[in-house]
Design a protein around this motif. Structure first.
Motif, PDB file in Angstrom:
ATOM      1  N   GLY A 175      37.787  18.698 -46.733  1.00 41.73           N
ATOM      2  CA  GLY A 175      38.807  18.412 -45.731  1.00 41.73           C
ATOM      3  C   GLY A 175      39.504  17.091 -45.899  1.00 41.73           C
ATOM      4  N   GLN A 176      39.311  16.439 -47.048  1.00 43.50           N
ATOM      5  CA  GLN A 176      39.965  15.161 -47.311  1.00 43.50           C
ATOM      6  C   GLN A 176      41.343  15.384 -47.927  1.00 43.50           C
ATOM      7  N   GLN A 177      42.285  14.556 -47.521  1.00 44.41           N
ATOM      8  CA  GLN A 177      43.642  14.693 -48.043  1.00 44.41           C
ATOM      9  C   GLN A 177      43.705  14.318 -49.511  1.00 44.41           C
ATOM     10  N   ILE A 178      44.324  15.193 -50.312  1.00 48.34           N
ATOM     11  CA  ILE A 178      44.564  14.912 -51.719  1.00 48.34           C
ATOM     12  C   ILE A 178      45.983  14.399 -51.907  1.00 48.34           C
ATOM     13  N   THR A 179      46.928  15.112 -51.329  1.00 50.63           N
ATOM     14  CA  THR A 179      48.320  14.675 -51.415  1.00 50.63           C
ATOM     15  C   THR A 179      49.118  15.273 -50.263  1.00 50.63           C
ATOM     16  N   ARG A 180      50.182  14.589 -49.907  1.00 50.25           N
ATOM     17  CA  ARG A 180      51.103  15.079 -48.886  1.00 50.25           C
ATOM     18  C   ARG A 180      52.522  14.811 -49.370  1.00 50.25           C
ATOM     19  N   PHE A 181      53.383  15.796 -49.261  1.00 50.25           N
ATOM     20  CA  PHE A 181      54.743  15.647 -49.765  1.00 50.25           C
ATOM     21  C   PHE A 181      55.678  16.573 -48.995  1.00 50.25           C
ATOM     22  N   ALA A 182      56.959  16.406 -49.226  1.00 55.44           N
ATOM     23  CA  ALA A 182      57.968  17.215 -48.540  1.00 55.44           C
ATOM     24  C   ALA A 182      58.794  17.994 -49.558  1.00 55.44           C
ATOM     25  N   SER A 183      59.296  19.116 -49.137  1.00 60.01           N
ATOM     26  CA  SER A 183      60.219  19.910 -49.948  1.00 60.01           C
ATOM     27  C   SER A 183      61.343  20.400 -49.054  1.00 60.01           C
ATOM     28  N   VAL A 184      62.250  21.138 -49.633  1.00 55.63           N
ATOM     29  CA  VAL A 184      63.313  21.764 -48.864  1.00 55.63           C
ATOM     30  C   VAL A 184      62.700  22.761 -47.879  1.00 55.63           C
ATOM     31  N   GLY A 185      63.397  23.063 -46.809  1.00 60.09           N
ATOM     32  CA  GLY A 185      62.907  24.037 -45.849  1.00 60.09           C
ATOM     33  C   GLY A 185      63.028  25.458 -46.358  1.00 60.09           C
ATOM     34  N   PHE A 186      62.117  26.317 -45.908  1.00 55.30           N
ATOM     35  CA  PHE A 186      62.144  27.735 -46.275  1.00 55.30           C
ATOM     36  C   PHE A 186      62.191  28.567 -44.998  1.00 55.30           C
ATOM     37  N   ASN A 187      63.162  29.455 -44.904  1.00 57.71           N
ATOM     38  CA  ASN A 187      63.305  30.295 -43.722  1.00 57.71           C
ATOM     39  C   ASN A 187      63.699  31.705 -44.165  1.00 57.71           C
ATOM     40  N   PRO A 188      62.761  32.652 -44.129  1.00 62.40           N
ATOM     41  CA  PRO A 188      63.056  34.007 -44.603  1.00 62.40           C
ATOM     42  C   PRO A 188      64.103  34.738 -43.774  1.00 62.40           C
ATOM     43  N   PHE A 189      64.445  34.186 -42.608  1.00 63.63           N
ATOM     44  CA  PHE A 189      65.523  34.790 -41.827  1.00 63.63           C
ATOM     45  C   PHE A 189      66.861  34.613 -42.537  1.00 63.63           C
ATOM     46  N   TYR A 190      66.981  33.486 -43.273  1.00 63.67           N
ATOM     47  CA  TYR A 190      68.223  33.182 -43.981  1.00 63.67           C
ATOM     48  C   TYR A 190      68.103  33.349 -45.495  1.00 63.67           C
ATOM     49  N   GLN A 191      66.873  33.305 -46.030  1.00 63.21           N
ATOM     50  CA  GLN A 191      66.679  33.256 -47.477  1.00 63.21           C
ATOM     51  C   GLN A 191      65.931  34.478 -47.982  1.00 63.21           C
ATOM     52  N   THR A 192      66.249  34.879 -49.199  1.00 63.15           N
ATOM     53  CA  THR A 192      65.551  35.993 -49.837  1.00 63.15           C
ATOM     54  C   THR A 192      64.258  35.498 -50.487  1.00 63.15           C
ATOM     55  N   GLN A 193      63.432  36.445 -50.891  1.00 59.76           N
ATOM     56  CA  GLN A 193      62.208  36.094 -51.613  1.00 59.76           C
ATOM     57  C   GLN A 193      62.529  35.303 -52.875  1.00 59.76           C
ATOM     58  N   ALA A 194      63.575  35.719 -53.594  1.00 61.69           N
ATOM     59  CA  ALA A 194      63.930  35.052 -54.848  1.00 61.69           C
ATOM     60  C   ALA A 194      64.303  33.593 -54.620  1.00 61.69           C
ATOM     61  N   VAL A 195      65.053  33.330 -53.565  1.00 59.76           N
ATOM     62  CA  VAL A 195      65.465  31.955 -53.271  1.00 59.76           C
ATOM     63  C   VAL A 195      64.250  31.111 -52.889  1.00 59.76           C
ATOM     64  N   ILE A 196      63.366  31.673 -52.067  1.00 59.21           N
ATOM     65  CA  ILE A 196      62.164  30.938 -51.673  1.00 59.21           C
ATOM     66  C   ILE A 196      61.274  30.677 -52.879  1.00 59.21           C
ATOM     67  N   ALA A 197      61.117  31.693 -53.729  1.00 60.74           N
ATOM     68  CA  ALA A 197      60.279  31.543 -54.924  1.00 60.74           C
ATOM     69  C   ALA A 197      60.820  30.455 -55.841  1.00 60.74           C
ATOM     70  N   GLU A 198      62.133  30.396 -56.002  1.00 59.98           N
ATOM     71  CA  GLU A 198      62.729  29.362 -56.846  1.00 59.98           C
ATOM     72  C   GLU A 198      62.457  27.970 -56.281  1.00 59.98           C
ATOM     73  N   GLY A 199      62.582  27.835 -54.976  1.00 58.12           N
ATOM     74  CA  GLY A 199      62.300  26.549 -54.352  1.00 58.12           C
ATOM     75  C   GLY A 199      60.851  26.137 -54.526  1.00 58.12           C
TER      76      GLY A 199
END
Length: 281
Positions: free
Chosen positions: A21-45
C-alpha cells in the motif's frame, strides 16, 4: 501492484501502489471520458501517457471515470485498459463512486463533484443509494467549471459585465467573439473543457461583487437541485471534490451555510482517500 485512476473530462490523476500500500509514483494524464471518446482514442492516450510511466507488473487497475455510469458506458474504457494492462484485473467505476469512497470512506454522507462537470450522490458507507443525475454540459452541470465559464462568456458577449471586468476579460481573451464562441460551443469537441478554461479568470476577480455573486448563484443552484433533495441532507456531512470546489472553497462554504448544510471536507482530489479505501480492503 495496484494502479488507481481518478479521471475527469480534463485530466486523470494516477496513483501506483505496491503490495504493502505504499506509493510508488503519482502522475497526471489527459482526461478519459467514454461518453465522448472511443476505445481507440482512449487506448492511444493510455499508450502515450500512462503505460510508459508504469514499471513492473500491475495486478489490479481500479479506474474511476467520468462517463462510466454502467457496464455499457464503461466498455470503451474497460477494453482500452485491458489492452494497456493485459495481465491485470480491470475494474471500471464511476467518478462519483471515487468521490464517495475517497471522501466518505466507509461512513454515510453526501459526496459531490465540482470540476469541469458536476455530480452528486447519497452514500450509505458501502454504496451509492441515491443520485440526482446531472443532465450534462448543455442541460445541467450546474456549479461546474463548464457552467461557470459558460455564464461568464454569455455575460461578456451580451455586454453585461461591469466595465473593469469587461476590459480585463477582453484583454485576457482577445479572440473571444460571438462567432468563435459559437464554433467552439457547437462544432468543436469537448465544449465543457473549453468553457471550463474561463474559471481561473473568475477566481482572479472573486473579490468583485458581480463575479462573487455569479459564482455564489451557481453554487446555490447546484445545492437546490442536487443536494437538499437527498433524504437527510441537513443531518449528513456534505463533501466536495474537484478543482472548482477547491479554488472557490470560500464561496462554496458561504452557500452551504445559507442552506443550513453540514460541511464535511473539500478536497481537490479524492485520490488519497481512495488509496486508504483500497489499502484497507
Amino acid at each position: 501492484m495496484i494502479l488507481l485512476a481518478d479521471s475527469g473530462s480534463t485530466k486523470t490523476d494516477w496513483l501506483l501502489l505496491d503490495e504493502d500500500g505504499q506509493q510508488i509514483t503519482r502522475f497526471a494524464s489527459v482526461g478519459f471520458n467514454p461518453f465522448y471518446q472511443t476505445q481507440a482514442v482512449i487506448a492511444e492516450g493510455l499508450r502515450n501517457e500512462v503505460v510508459p510511466k508504469v514499471s513492473g507488473q500491475v495486478r489490479e487497475v481500479h479506474f474511476y471515470g467520468a462517463g462510466c455510469a454502467d457496464e455499457k458506458t464503461s466498455r470503451p474504457a474497460c477494453d482500452a485498459l485491458t489492452d494497456g494492462f493485459p495481465d491485470a484485473t480491470i475494474a471500471v467505476h464511476s467518478d462519483l463512486l471515487a468521490a464517495a469512497r475517497g471522501l466518505c470512506g466507509r461512513q454515510p454522507g453526501i459526496a459531490c463533484i465540482l470540476g469541469t462537470g458536476s455530480n452528486n450522490c447519497l452514500y450509505d458507507g458501502e454504496k451509492i443509494v441515491n443520485n440526482i443525475g446531472s443532465l450534462g454540459f448543455w442541460l445541467g452541470d450546474e456549479g461546474s467549471g463548464g457552467y461557470l465559464g459558460k455564464r461568464l462568456v454569455t455575460h461578456y458577449l451580451h455586454g453585461e459585465l461591469p466595465t473593469e471586468i469587461y476590459e480585463a476579460f477582453r484583454t485576457s481573451y482577445p479572440d473571444v467573439a460571438r462567432l468563435s464562441i459559437l464554433d467552439r460551443a457547437y462544432k468543436q469537441p469537448f465544449p465543457n473543457r473549453y468553457f471550463a478554461t474561463f474559471a481561473p479568470f473568475l477566481s482572479q476577480y472573486l473579490d468583485r461583487p458581480f463575479i462573487r455573486n455569479l459564482v455564489q448563484d451557481a453554487f446555490h443552484v447546484f445545492l437546490d437541485i442536487y443536494v437538499v433533495r437527498h433524504p437527510g441532507s441537513g443531518a449528513l456531512p456534505l463533501h466536495f471534490t474537484g478543482s472548482v470546489a477547491h479554488y472557490f472553497e470560500s464561496v462554496l462554504k458561504e452557500a452551504m451555510v445559507k442552506k443550513g448544510l453540514q460541511l464535511g471536507s473539500i478536497q481537490k482530489s479524492p485520490m488519497l482517500g481512495l488509496a486508504r479505501y483500497h489499502i484497507a480492503g
